[in-house]
Write a protein that holds these residues in place. Structure first.
Motif, short mmCIF file in Angstrom:
data_model
loop_
_atom_site.label_atom_id
_atom_site.label_comp_id
_atom_site.label_asym_id
_atom_site.label_seq_id
_atom_site.Cartn_x
_atom_site.Cartn_y
_atom_site.Cartn_z
N LEU A 73 0.82 -1.21 0.00
CA LEU A 73 0.00 0.00 0.00
C LEU A 73 0.86 1.26 0.00
O LEU A 73 0.54 2.24 -0.69
CB LEU A 73 -0.95 0.01 1.20
N LEU A 74 1.93 1.26 0.77
CA LEU A 74 2.82 2.41 0.79
C LEU A 74 3.50 2.61 -0.56
O LEU A 74 3.70 3.75 -1.01
CB LEU A 74 3.86 2.27 1.89
N THR A 75 3.85 1.53 -1.23
CA THR A 75 4.45 1.62 -2.54
C THR A 75 3.47 2.23 -3.54
O THR A 75 3.83 3.11 -4.33
CB THR A 75 4.90 0.23 -3.03
N LEU A 76 2.21 1.79 -3.49
CA LEU A 76 1.19 2.36 -4.37
C LEU A 76 0.96 3.83 -4.07
O LEU A 76 0.82 4.65 -4.98
CB LEU A 76 -0.12 1.59 -4.22
N GLN A 77 0.93 4.17 -2.80
CA GLN A 77 0.71 5.55 -2.40
C GLN A 77 1.86 6.44 -2.86
O GLN A 77 1.65 7.54 -3.37
CB GLN A 77 0.55 5.65 -0.89
N ASN A 78 3.08 5.97 -2.71
CA ASN A 78 4.25 6.74 -3.14
C ASN A 78 4.28 6.91 -4.64
O ASN A 78 4.60 7.99 -5.16
CB ASN A 78 5.54 6.09 -2.67
N SER A 79 3.92 5.86 -5.38
CA SER A 79 3.92 5.99 -6.85
C SER A 79 2.82 6.93 -7.32
O SER A 79 2.99 7.68 -8.27
CB SER A 79 3.78 4.62 -7.51
N ALA A 80 1.67 6.92 -6.61
CA ALA A 80 0.58 7.83 -6.98
C ALA A 80 0.97 9.28 -6.67
O ALA A 80 0.67 10.19 -7.47
CB ALA A 80 -0.69 7.46 -6.22
N SER A 81 1.65 9.52 -5.57
CA SER A 81 2.06 10.88 -5.25
C SER A 81 3.15 11.36 -6.19
O SER A 81 3.20 12.55 -6.52
CB SER A 81 2.52 10.96 -3.79
N MET A 82 4.01 10.48 -6.65
CA MET A 82 5.04 10.86 -7.61
C MET A 82 4.41 11.25 -8.96
O MET A 82 4.84 12.21 -9.59
CB MET A 82 6.03 9.71 -7.83
#
Length: 108
Positions: free
Chosen positions: A94-103
C-alpha cells in the motif's frame, strides 16, 4: 482460465507470496492434540491403576486440559507471527502504491 489460476498459485508459492508455514502449524497443532489426548488418557488410566485414587485421576485430567490450553496458545502465537508478517507485506504494498501515486501527481 483454470491453468492461469494454477500458475498464479504455483508462482505465489515459489515466490514466497503465499506462506505454507501457517498450514503446517495447523497440521502440527492437530497432531499435537492427538498426542496430548493420548497421553492424558494413558495418564488417567495409570493413575486409576493399583493403589490409585480419584484425586490422581482428576489431577491427570486437569493436567491434560492445561496442556491442551497451553498447546493452543503456543500454536496461536506461531500463527500470529506469520499473520503479522503478511500484514506488514500488505502495508508495504500500500505504501508503494501511495508513493507511486504521489510521484505521478507531482509530475503533472
Amino acid at each position: 482460465m483454470i491453468a492461469k489460476k494454477i500458475y498464479l498459485r504455483f508462482s505465489n508459492l515459489i515466490d514466497f507470496e503465499d506462506l505454507i508455514a501457517p498450514y503446517l502449524i495447523k497440521l502440527i497443532y492437530r497432531i499435537g492434540i492427538l498426542i496430548i489426548l493420548g497421553g492424558g488418557v494413558l495418564s488417567c488410566i495409570n493413575s486409576a491403576g493399583v493403589g490409585g485414587s480419584i484425586g490422581r485421576v482428576l489431577l491427570a485430567f486437569g493436567g491434560t486440559l492445561l496442556s491442551l490450553l497451553l498447546w493452543r496458545v503456543v500454536s496461536e502465537l506461531w500463527i500470529l507471527a506469520f499473520k503479522i508478517f503478511q500484514r506488514l507485506g500488505e502495508i508495504k504494498d500500500l505504501l508503494t502504491l501511495q508513493n507511486s501515486a504521489s510521484m505521478k501527481s507531482r509530475e503533472e
